[in-house]
Each structure stands twice: as structure tokens, then as C-alpha cells.
Design a protein around this motif. Structure first.
Motif, PDB file in Angstrom:
ATOM      1  N   GLN A  54      65.117 -26.227 -64.975  1.00 15.58           N
ATOM      2  CA  GLN A  54      66.169 -26.362 -65.688  1.00 15.58           C
ATOM      3  C   GLN A  54      66.766 -27.148 -64.673  1.00 15.58           C
ATOM      4  O   GLN A  54      67.808 -27.185 -63.400  1.00 15.58           O
ATOM      5  N   ALA A 101      76.327 -19.254 -62.859  1.00 15.42           N
ATOM      6  CA  ALA A 101      75.969 -18.449 -63.977  1.00 15.42           C
ATOM      7  C   ALA A 101      75.632 -16.801 -63.104  1.00 15.42           C
ATOM      8  O   ALA A 101      75.289 -15.454 -63.939  1.00 15.42           O
ATOM      9  N   ALA A 114      70.778 -26.859 -63.851  1.00 15.94           N
ATOM     10  CA  ALA A 114      72.346 -26.403 -64.362  1.00 15.94           C
ATOM     11  C   ALA A 114      73.446 -27.282 -62.661  1.00 15.94           C
ATOM     12  O   ALA A 114      73.931 -28.076 -63.514  1.00 15.94           O
TER      13      ALA A 114
END
Ligand SMILES: Cc1ncc(COP(=O)(O)O)c(C=O)c1O
Length: 372
Positions: A196, A89, A198
Motif C-alpha cells: 500500500q 498514521a 502512503a
């Protein structure tokens, strides 16, 4: 409802507690943990935010960049002067570039198309080669971002693909640093950890350390509706649904379902609104994935006990989003015109849409699952 004013500190911190460092790379890790006061008004539990935006390159991914490069050099996988390539990202590419530049390794990155201009400019400034690739097409497609990374790594004799999604030195960085820091900073009182997901490195690595200290700590992964993970059957497999036993797509090996107790999903719009509210009401500058986890923490803290201590992981800072989600003009032009108008009026509420009601995936026990 207006909040009561927060008392301002009566002085600056004790200067004798400020530290001096021998190298810029020593500025990775040991990030602050800060208690929230205004956003949590009226809630029984305590909520802290772990501000990894304070790392040298501005995100938690400095931790894994440093560890991945260090271990690859030590293990001989990364030869002197070899180019490091990966997908991601954007934050990992910054972390890898810091450690790579310090040790004479150039790097290339195939970023998500949502890479913010701020991160793109910083990567260019660091000398990172940015390559276009698509995460949303199958692995057989030459444009698939993993294929682009692989081709770039193979194009040079000493090219090396760091594979952050399966590289064990990613979660190991959090086992060695983030987990112990949170345990120390809360004096062992942490009861909930939220981050989070990922690659899964943060939540799996930090969560496994915290579980080792106290198996009762609730380790909660957070995700956006519509994310790459949400579009596969990962969550149906994770919750042990009988007709969803095999994963239909490759998934990051660094997601460890033995560590994650539950997965909570929320709307992107709600996270954007909370990111704004955090800045305007608490002076807290956190990125979008942080606001996603914070929203879940505030929901859960409303029904928690007084002794509960929530730690919300903030991977990066609001500064990385001021030309996208934290920018009214961008919101107006990019599918969020109503949200932009509400935010402009100082209304930070986010309506819950029927199709995107908050939902929870309780992760089944490992022995109930068959993983592909
Ligand atoms: C801003 C931000 N938050 C959260 C994550 C998720 O972290 P992990 O890859 O450790 O699951 C990432 C990873 O790309 C990120 O860049």
C-alpha cells in the motif's frame, strides 16, 4: 467453497536456529516471509506475505524510524536531546519513539484522525505527545496537520521535523533492508511486489532494490478508493492523461513513479472482509493495508503463471484493528452494518459496487510526464 484442511506442522522449529540479540533495536528488520496455503487454493501462482508486524514496535515503520533517527543524529540535524515531530498514521510515530527513546530524544506526533485506540495507547505508553491536526484541510489552514507539526518543531530550540513523506532515509531503509530480505527469502524468484502507498517509502524503496536485481519484477502500489491520494489528481497524472499534467496538490516526494509499474485501487470494505477471511481461514493476522494488497495479489494470481511468485507486504498486524475494523460492534456503528451481518454469518465475500469497481492505473514513463 470450503477449503481442504491444512496439515499442521509435525513439530516446533529447530531450536538450534533460534537467535539471541544484543539490543531491542536489533529486533527491527529480518521479518518472516510466509507462504499462503488456504486462501490461494486453486491459484496457479505462489503468494507469500512479508510479515512486518513482527518488528519490535509492531510495524514496518520501525525500519524507517530507526533509519531516520540514526541518520539525523549522524548528520547533525537532530541535536542531542532534541524533540522529533512528524505527521503520520501512527506507526511511524511508534518507530521514531523506539529509536528516539533509546537515544534520549522525546517525540511528538500529529496522527490521522483514524488512529486506532490500540496505537494511541501504545504511543502514550511510549511517552509520545499526541497533537490534534487535520490532513483534510489546505496547507494555509492553521489546523492543517503539517502546520501543527511545524509549529511544534519550531517551539523548541532543538525541535526537528522528520518529514517522513520527503525524507530520503525513509525509502533508504527499505532499499537497505526490506528489498534485500525479500530477494534473499525468495531466492531471487519474486516476480510481483505489492504494498500500500502512503508516503511511498515502502513501495519505492523496496521496489527500486528489486528492480535493480531484476527489472522484470512488477512493482504494484495499492490504494483505497477515497484515500487522500485518490482525492487529488495524482492517478490521472501518473497514468499520463493529457489533460492532467500538473499535480494539483503537494504529494509525497517519496512516491517514485519511475519505480512503480502500476497502481491498483480497491474498496475499503473489500479489504476489511478479506482481513477477516485471512484470520478465519488461514490464521493470518494482518492489518488493513495488508489485506488491501492481498486482495489485489489474489486477483492477479488467478491469471498468473505457475512460476510467478507474489510478495504481499504486510505493514502491521490484525492486533492493531481489533477495536475498529476487526470488531463487529464498531462495524455496525460505523457505516458497515451490512458487512457486519455478513461477517457474523461467516460470509467474507465483499460485493463490488458499481462506482468502486477495481481499477488499475498504469504508470506512464517518466519522460511522458510533467510533474509540478
Ligand atoms: C499500516 C500501514 N500500511 C501502509 C503504509 C504505507 O507505507 P508508506 O508510507 O511507506 O507508503 C502505512 C504508512 O503510514 C501504514 O501505517
Amino acid at each position: 467453497m470450503p477449503h481442504s484442511a491444512q496439515a499442521l506442522p509435525i513439530s516446533f522449529p529447530d531450536p538450534s536456529r533460534s537467535r539471541t540479540y544484543d539490543s531491542v533495536l536489533d529486533l527491527i528488520g529480518n521479518t518472516p516471509l510466509v507462504r499462503l496455503n488456504r486462501l490461494t487454493e486453486g491459484l496457479p501462482a505462489t503468494v507469500y506475505v512479508k510479515l512486518d508486524g513482527f518488528n519490535l514496535g509492531g510495524s514496518s515503520k520501525d525500519r524507517i524510524g530507526l533509519n531516520i533517527v540514526r541518520e539525523a543524529i549522524a548528520g547533525g540535524e537532530l541535536r542531542p536531546g532534541g524533540r522529533i515531530t512528524d505527521t503520520g498514521a501512527g506507526n511511524t510515530a511508534i518507530g521514531i519513539a523506539l529509536a528516539g527513546n533509546a537515544t534520549g530524544h522525546p517525540s511528538s506526533s500529529v496522527p490521522l484522525p483514524t488512529l486506532s485506540p490500540e496505537k494511541a495507547r501504545l504511543l502514550e505508553f511510549l511517552g509520545v505527545e499526541l497533537l490534534p491536526g487535520r490532513p483534510d484541510v489546505p496547507r494555509e489552514d492553521p489546523e492543517n496537520w503539517a502546520n501543527v507539526a511545524q509549529r511544534r518543531a519550531e517551539a523548541e530550540t532543538d525541535g526537528w521535523w522528520s518529514h517522513q513523506e520527503s525524507n530520503g532515509d525513509n525509502p533508504a531503509a527499505h532499499i537497505a533492508s526490506t528489498g534485500p530480505e525479500i530477494w534473499h527469502q525468495t531466492g531471487g524468484r519474486v516476480t510481483h511486489f505489492l504494498a500500500q502507498i502512503a508516503t511511498g517509502g515502502t513501495v519505492s524503496g523496496t521496489g527500486s532494490y528489486l528492480h535493480e536485481q531484476n527489472p522484470e519484477v512488477s512493482v504494484i502500489a495499492t490504494d483505497f478508493h477515497g484515500s487522500m491520494h485518490s482525492q487529488s489528481n495524482l492517478y490521472r497524472v501518473a497514468s499520463g492523461e493529457p489533460d492532467a499534467e500538473q499535480l494539483e496538490r503537494d504529494w509525497p516526494e517519496n512516491i517514485d513513479l519511475d519505480v512503480i509499474d502500476r497502481i491498483e485501487r480497491r474498496d475499503r470494505e473489500a479489504a476489511i472482509a478479506l482481513g477477516w477471511r485471512a484470520a478465519r481461514e488461514e490464521g493470518l493476522l494482518i492489518g488493513l493495508s495488508s489485506a488491501l494488497s492481498l486482495g489485489v495479489a489474489l486477483d492477479l494470481a488467478a491469471n498468473a503463471d505457475e512460476d510467478d511468485v507474489f510478495v504481499v507486504f504486510s505493514a502491521d498486524s490484525a492486533r492493531d484493528y481489533v477495536s475498529r475494523e476487526y470488531n463487529l460492534a464498531w462495524l455496525r456503528e460505523n457505516d458497515y452494518p451490512e458487512l457486519a451481518e455478513r461477517l457474523a454469518r461467516g460470509d467474507y465475500s465483499a460485493p463490488t459496487h458499481g462506482s468502486t469497481d477495481p481499477d488499475t492505473v498504469l504508470v506512464a514513463r517518466a519522460d511522458d510526464r510533467v510533474l509540478a
